[in-house]
Motif scaffolding. Structure first.
Motif, PDB file in Angstrom:
ATOM      1  N   LEU A   1      12.088 -55.396 -94.140  1.00 50.10           N
ATOM      2  CA  LEU A   1      10.921 -54.918 -94.880  1.00 50.10           C
ATOM      3  C   LEU A   1      11.224 -55.477 -96.422  1.00 50.10           C
ATOM      4  CD1 LEU A   1      10.392 -51.533 -93.554  1.00 50.10           C
ATOM      5  CD2 LEU A   1       8.924 -53.359 -93.736  1.00 50.10           C
ATOM      6  N   GLU A   2      12.761 -55.472 -96.639  1.00 51.79           N
ATOM      7  CA  GLU A   2      13.005 -56.038 -98.038  1.00 51.79           C
ATOM      8  C   GLU A   2      12.693 -57.415 -98.115  1.00 51.79           C
ATOM      9  OE1 GLU A   2      16.912 -53.392 -99.625  1.00 51.79           O
ATOM     10  OE2 GLU A   2      17.454 -55.310 -98.196  1.00 51.79           O
ATOM     11  N   GLN A   3      12.850 -58.156 -97.031  1.00 46.53           N
ATOM     12  CA  GLN A   3      12.433 -59.723 -97.216  1.00 46.53           C
ATOM     13  C   GLN A   3      10.937 -59.954 -97.422  1.00 46.53           C
ATOM     14  OE1 GLN A   3      14.388 -62.244 -96.965  1.00 46.53           O
ATOM     15  NE2 GLN A   3      12.573 -63.598 -97.560  1.00 46.53           N
TER      16      GLN A   3
ATOM     17  N   ALA B   1       5.506 -60.180-100.820  1.00 47.63           N
ATOM     18  CA  ALA B   1       4.198 -59.343-101.188  1.00 47.63           C
ATOM     19  C   ALA B   1       4.648 -57.927-100.940  1.00 47.63           C
ATOM     20  CB  ALA B   1       3.028 -59.581-100.201  1.00 47.63           C
ATOM     21  N   LYS B   2       4.603 -57.061-102.224  1.00 48.32           N
ATOM     22  CA  LYS B   2       5.161 -55.806-102.212  1.00 48.32           C
ATOM     23  C   LYS B   2       4.001 -54.813-101.538  1.00 48.32           C
ATOM     24  CE  LYS B   2       8.066 -55.991-106.473  1.00 48.32           C
ATOM     25  NZ  LYS B   2       9.281 -56.000-105.640  1.00 48.32           N
ATOM     26  N   VAL B   3       2.771 -55.099-101.853  1.00 47.58           N
ATOM     27  CA  VAL B   3       1.818 -54.439-101.396  1.00 47.58           C
ATOM     28  C   VAL B   3       2.001 -54.197 -99.653  1.00 47.58           C
ATOM     29  CG1 VAL B   3      -0.495 -54.004-101.032  1.00 47.58           C
ATOM     30  CG2 VAL B   3       0.508 -54.370-103.259  1.00 47.58           C
ATOM     31  N   GLU B   4       2.027 -55.652 -99.243  1.00 52.63           N
ATOM     32  CA  GLU B   4       2.248 -55.837 -97.803  1.00 52.63           C
ATOM     33  C   GLU B   4       3.260 -55.266 -96.896  1.00 52.63           C
ATOM     34  OE1 GLU B   4      -0.178 -57.492 -95.401  1.00 52.63           O
ATOM     35  OE2 GLU B   4      -1.194 -56.382 -96.866  1.00 52.63           O
ATOM     36  N   ALA B   5       4.499 -55.122 -97.821  1.00 53.58           N
ATOM     37  CA  ALA B   5       5.605 -54.665 -97.479  1.00 53.58           C
ATOM     38  C   ALA B   5       5.534 -52.996 -97.175  1.00 53.58           C
ATOM     39  CB  ALA B   5       6.793 -54.899 -98.360  1.00 53.58           C
ATOM     40  N   ARG B   6       4.521 -52.655 -98.140  1.00 54.75           N
ATOM     41  CA  ARG B   6       4.396 -51.135 -98.104  1.00 54.75           C
ATOM     42  C   ARG B   6       3.633 -50.748 -96.696  1.00 54.75           C
ATOM     43  NH1 ARG B   6       2.866 -50.757-102.829  1.00 54.75           N
ATOM     44  NH2 ARG B   6       0.822 -50.659-102.774  1.00 54.75           N
TER      45      ARG B   6
ATOM     46  N   ARG C   1       6.070 -47.218 -89.344  1.00 54.12           N
ATOM     47  CA  ARG C   1       6.198 -45.492 -89.084  1.00 54.12           C
ATOM     48  C   ARG C   1       5.310 -45.243 -87.931  1.00 54.12           C
ATOM     49  NH1 ARG C   1       5.553 -44.528 -93.963  1.00 54.12           N
ATOM     50  NH2 ARG C   1       7.866 -44.083 -94.714  1.00 54.12           N
ATOM     51  N   GLN C   2       4.214 -45.617 -87.886  1.00 51.84           N
ATOM     52  CA  GLN C   2       3.340 -45.088 -86.909  1.00 51.84           C
ATOM     53  C   GLN C   2       3.762 -45.675 -85.389  1.00 51.84           C
ATOM     54  OE1 GLN C   2      -0.933 -45.363 -88.026  1.00 51.84           O
ATOM     55  NE2 GLN C   2      -0.117 -46.533 -89.991  1.00 51.84           N
TER      56      GLN C   2
ATOM     57  N   ILE D   1      12.775 -50.125-100.072  1.00 53.29           N
ATOM     58  CA  ILE D   1      12.735 -51.461 -99.669  1.00 53.29           C
ATOM     59  C   ILE D   1      12.213 -52.496-100.478  1.00 53.29           C
ATOM     60  CG2 ILE D   1      12.130 -50.949 -97.136  1.00 53.29           C
ATOM     61  CD1 ILE D   1       9.219 -51.486 -97.773  1.00 53.29           C
ATOM     62  N   GLY D   2      12.296 -51.945-101.794  1.00 53.57           N
ATOM     63  CA  GLY D   2      11.899 -52.742-103.112  1.00 53.57           C
ATOM     64  C   GLY D   2      10.514 -52.997-103.168  1.00 53.57           C
TER      65      GLY D   2
END
Length: 445
Positions: A169-171, A176-181, A188-189, A213-214
């Motif tokens: 997820l850090e990578q 793309a921070k939004v996509e990582a979120r 999680r799901q 995860i930044g």
């Protein structure tokens, strides 16, 4: 096995061949883990077998550990050690291996898990009691394919650690921070689904937040529309209504979509609440949204001003089913909330990757359907001077713990007053054909 000394080196294993005239031959192999390890050759077979003979319960038994050269001498000794330890405990290593094999066959890889989960996910109702749209499902596929599958697909679910997930997820967050979120939420799901099906005991995403995860949450949007912008939006909706003879050929709004957007402006409700609105929820000027359709899981009451009632009166002439805003496909279903978002984007020329600069509202700063809700809240607070806490209640936000049921009920009249005055402003300065640009706002107390 004869009187030859046990094999001790890899070279001896390689050199061991079937004696002339024999169909099968074995030779003992020296192991620091005890006796019983041997290697076997058979006629017509190019491979050699590692055999372990052991005594359990007074009976001689044996099992095949593997084949040479796929299993080296070193690895055969390790397998021998594992089996010998089980025998010391009175356990049959053959049954243990069968159990492990069955466990491995039942274990999912992350790709297996994703395939099962996405099939489950696309049919499960969400907060609005509807399953996710095809667009949302497609986005989940895209996240898995781009950000997660390259490194996670071949892992067994049981072997995925928190550290591995953070690295992946850090990578993703670097790109793309939004996509990582969103990817974190997907995992999680997905892993919660696996946990419920006993593939794992603990979900490694538990307690993991975007900041870890930044991918810290982005700053909240502040966009809200001024009255002049609402006026232009209202006019654009009227210009592109399906029953308008002078409508633009590039953008046509069905009447239910047009009226639903106007009701969003008048009430400040969420798009799903309006899209799934039902006739039995309306009683004269009151609209009671059931708890299962609200984000706070509490029943929410909305006052309908005269202009809102006019919209509903028109809808009553168009619908025969239970939904106020029926789909124009004639299937008795409601509008989908996404259709409202798509319409607003289309009016701004931003519905596609290539923007349409000729769109009626392209010149306005970009806004979304949810910004209409923020516009209501901002105008109610700043223009109508409504108490911010009262506005929070009107938006169906969860109340502070100190505000009890009595206080909420006692302020209903104040809420009605705000909705009523807001409806008058919209009628006079946004929807009225005789409206003229002015800085004067009519505020009734």
């Amino acid at each position: 096995m004869g009187t030859k000394k046990p094999i001790t080196t890899p070279a001896e294993v390689s050199a061991f061949v079937l004696p002339a005239g024999k169909l099968k031959a074995r030779r003992a192999v020296k192991s620091k883990h005890g006796a019983g390890l041997s290697i076997e050759v058979r006629v017509g077979k190019s491979i050699k077998l590692w055999i372990y003979r052991f005594n359990l319960g007074g009976q001689q038994k044996e099992m095949m550990l593997g084949s040479y050269p796929a299993m080296t001498l070193k690895r055969a000794r390790e397998e021998h050690s594992t089996a010998a330890e089980l025998v010391k405990k009175g356990l049959d290593p053959r049954k243990q291996r069968a159990s492990e094999k069955a466990s491995n066959l039942a274990a999912w890889t992350m790709q297996d898990a994703f395939d099962r989960w996405i099939e489950h996910y696309q049919h499960q109702p969400g907060r609005n009691t509807r399953p996710p749209t095809a667009k949302t499902v497609s986005q989940q596929y895209g996240r898995w394919r781009r950000h997660l599958a390259p490194r996670l697909a071949d892992f067994y679910v049981r072997d995925v650690s928190r550290r591995v997930l953070i690295d992946v997820l850090e990578q993703a967050s670097k790109n793309a921070k939004v996509e990582a979120r969103h990817s974190l939420n997907l995992l999680r799901q997905l892993l919660r689904y696996c946990q419920k099906r006993e593939q794992i005991d603990v979900n490694p995403t538990d307690g993991l937040v975007p900041a870890d995860i930044g991918a810290s949450a982005s700053a909240p949007r502040q966009r809200h529309l001024q009255l002049s912008e609402l006026r232009q939006l209202w006019q654009a909706i009227d210009d592109t209504r399906a029953d308008n003879e002078g409508k633009a050929t590039t953008a046509v709004l069905s009447i239910p979509v047009a009226n639903a957007l106007k009701l969003l402006i008048l009430t400040g409700c969420r798009r799903s609440e309006v899209a799934f609105m039902q006739w039995d929820e309306v009683n004269k000027t009151e609209w009671k949204i059931p708890a299962e359709r609200t984000k706070s899981n509490r029943q929410h009451k909305v006052h309908l001003c005269p202009l809102a009632l006019e919209l509903l009166a028109e809808q009553r002439q168009l619908t025969a089913g239970k939904f106020v805003f029926e789909s124009t496909q004639g299937n008795g279903k409601s509008l989908h909330p996404d259709s409202l978002s798509t319409t607003v984007a289309r009016l701004q020329g931003r519905a596609r990757k290539e923007h349409d600069r000729t769109a009626q509202l392209y010149h306005l700063e970009h806004f979304t359907v949810h910004d209409l809700r923020r516009s209501f809240a901002t105008q109610a607070t700043e223009t109508l001077m409504a108490d911010p806490l009262l506005v929070e209640m009107m938006l169906a936000h969860a109340p502070p713990k100190l505000m009890g049921t009595y206080n909420r009920a006692a302020r209903w009249k104040s809420q009605v007053d705000v909705w009523q005055r807001w409806g008058e402003i919209i009628a006079q300065q946004v929807a009225s054909e005789t409206w003229r640009h002015s800085n004067v706002v009519n505020i009734k107390r």
